[in-house]
Design a protein around this motif. Sequence first.
Motif, short mmCIF file in Angstrom:
data_model
loop_
_atom_site.label_atom_id
_atom_site.label_comp_id
_atom_site.label_asym_id
_atom_site.label_seq_id
_atom_site.Cartn_x
_atom_site.Cartn_y
_atom_site.Cartn_z
N LYS A 57 -17.76 52.42 32.45
CA LYS A 57 -19.00 52.60 33.22
C LYS A 57 -19.07 54.00 33.81
O LYS A 57 -20.10 54.68 33.73
CB LYS A 57 -19.07 51.57 34.35
CG LYS A 57 -19.36 50.15 33.90
CD LYS A 57 -19.41 49.22 35.10
CE LYS A 57 -19.61 47.77 34.66
NZ LYS A 57 -19.64 46.84 35.81
N VAL A 58 -17.96 54.43 34.41
CA VAL A 58 -17.94 55.76 35.02
C VAL A 58 -18.11 56.84 33.96
O VAL A 58 -18.86 57.81 34.15
CB VAL A 58 -16.62 55.97 35.79
CG1 VAL A 58 -16.52 57.40 36.30
CG2 VAL A 58 -16.52 55.00 36.96
N ALA A 59 -17.43 56.68 32.83
CA ALA A 59 -17.53 57.66 31.75
C ALA A 59 -18.97 57.78 31.25
O ALA A 59 -19.46 58.88 30.95
CB ALA A 59 -16.60 57.27 30.60
N ILE A 60 -19.67 56.67 31.19
CA ILE A 60 -21.07 56.68 30.76
C ILE A 60 -21.93 57.43 31.78
O ILE A 60 -22.75 58.27 31.42
CB ILE A 60 -21.58 55.24 30.56
CG1 ILE A 60 -20.89 54.58 29.37
CG2 ILE A 60 -23.10 55.22 30.37
CD1 ILE A 60 -21.14 53.09 29.25
N LEU A 61 -21.73 57.13 33.05
CA LEU A 61 -22.58 57.70 34.10
C LEU A 61 -22.36 59.19 34.31
O LEU A 61 -23.29 59.92 34.60
CB LEU A 61 -22.33 56.95 35.42
CG LEU A 61 -22.82 55.50 35.46
CD1 LEU A 61 -22.35 54.81 36.73
CD2 LEU A 61 -24.34 55.44 35.37
N VAL A 62 -21.11 59.65 34.14
CA VAL A 62 -20.83 61.07 34.38
C VAL A 62 -20.87 61.90 33.10
O VAL A 62 -20.58 63.09 33.13
CB VAL A 62 -19.47 61.26 35.08
CG1 VAL A 62 -19.45 60.55 36.42
CG2 VAL A 62 -18.32 60.80 34.19
N GLY A 63 -21.25 61.26 31.98
CA GLY A 63 -21.38 62.00 30.73
C GLY A 63 -20.05 62.35 30.09
O GLY A 63 -19.87 63.46 29.58
#
Length: 442
Positions: free
Chosen positions: A294-300
Amino acid sequence: MLSSPTAPTSVVADACRYVASDLATDVVVHVREVKFYLHKFPLISKSSRLQRLVLKATEETTDEVRIDDLPGGAKSFEICAKFCYGMVVTLSPHNVVAARCAAEYLEMTEEMEKGNLIFKIEVFMNSSILRSWKDSIIVLQRTKALSPWSEELKVVGRCIDAIASKTSVDPANVTWSYSHNNSKKGGACAEIVESAGKPSIAPKDWWVEDLCELDVDLYRRVMVAIKSKGRMSPELIGEALKAYAVRWLPDSYDALVAEGHMRRNQCLVETLIWLLPSDKSSGCSCRFLLKLLKVAILVGGGEHVKEELIRRISFQLHKATVKDLLLPATSPPNDGTYDVRLVHDLVQRFVARTALSHNGGFIEKSDEKMIELNFEQESTLAVGELVDGYLSEVASDQAPSLPMFVELATAVPEAARPVHDTLYYAVDAYLKVCSKIKRQTL
């Protein structure tokens, strides 16, 4: 702040340092914005660089020497100058790195005088600092501000190796106290001692919280060293990474993607993914891996790190919950809040892996094989229930396209649904949302 055998006191005035002595000073050393009024002889007898600088100043008929690039600045020079005057120098984990780098810069070597400052500091490092768990961490934290000197002098590497070696000691040799930095947070501080008598009880993960104080680059290097020693279980590595993520990754969306912090968070999550245990099926929980995704998706985050997470998650998708799978959609072809296509990909990979295991691994009907088969069946059932629950959730959010809904519903094998109640509920929720959307567009 300076004194000598002939001048036991010192005088400090604004940005000037004076030696309180009966002898008049004959050289002024400028270290950035601070002036040191000193004597030539004590300096040139122990420092090769100061010897050259003083000689050059004499040739230019001046009594002033300027040093603007000394590691550690005026504070580290003061330590070196005190040593030149024969004073007792107090070293600690907080100043030893700066003193070591400054001594190297000033070339205070054994060639100038036996038992010179570099030698003394090295003895202190090896006999005290590197033998202490908390001191090694303090020194390592202070190396960053003194790079590249601390790197070239191998202070960083030696601290990392000392810390990594200590994480694998017998917990019986670890004592706990409520001191050091963690006392401010009410946490326990660990230190390693030679066991004598009844040892203190410490858990296997006693070292995890202390390492969370390191910045991400130093943390990465320490964890690489710990893993390279091959003595730490994947579960402990995973626990350490989770603790670091909890310590540094923000909980809120706004803080995660805030301007000025997004790049840092991207670097952090990519580092954590890179440090994951090599065994893809153990070490980290499915929930933790999905949180990282989720974090990887949100921060690109990069596609390669997301792909690594997807592969790992597919090995234990049956352990996920519906809430864990609510991955944010950031771009087309998703037309809702959640990335249904990504979940479809996860399910497909899980099913393909399970099918491969089933086809190739159950020829012999031994007890061990049957247990493995039962586990695969239970996992498949769990994923079937998970998919239906997820469909109900995303349908009530904003109905995905019909083809995507059908694709995900049919991605699990028939054996995954001994009953279809949850699927019927998901279809009913989907049709209600579709009907509502249709009425709103009329």
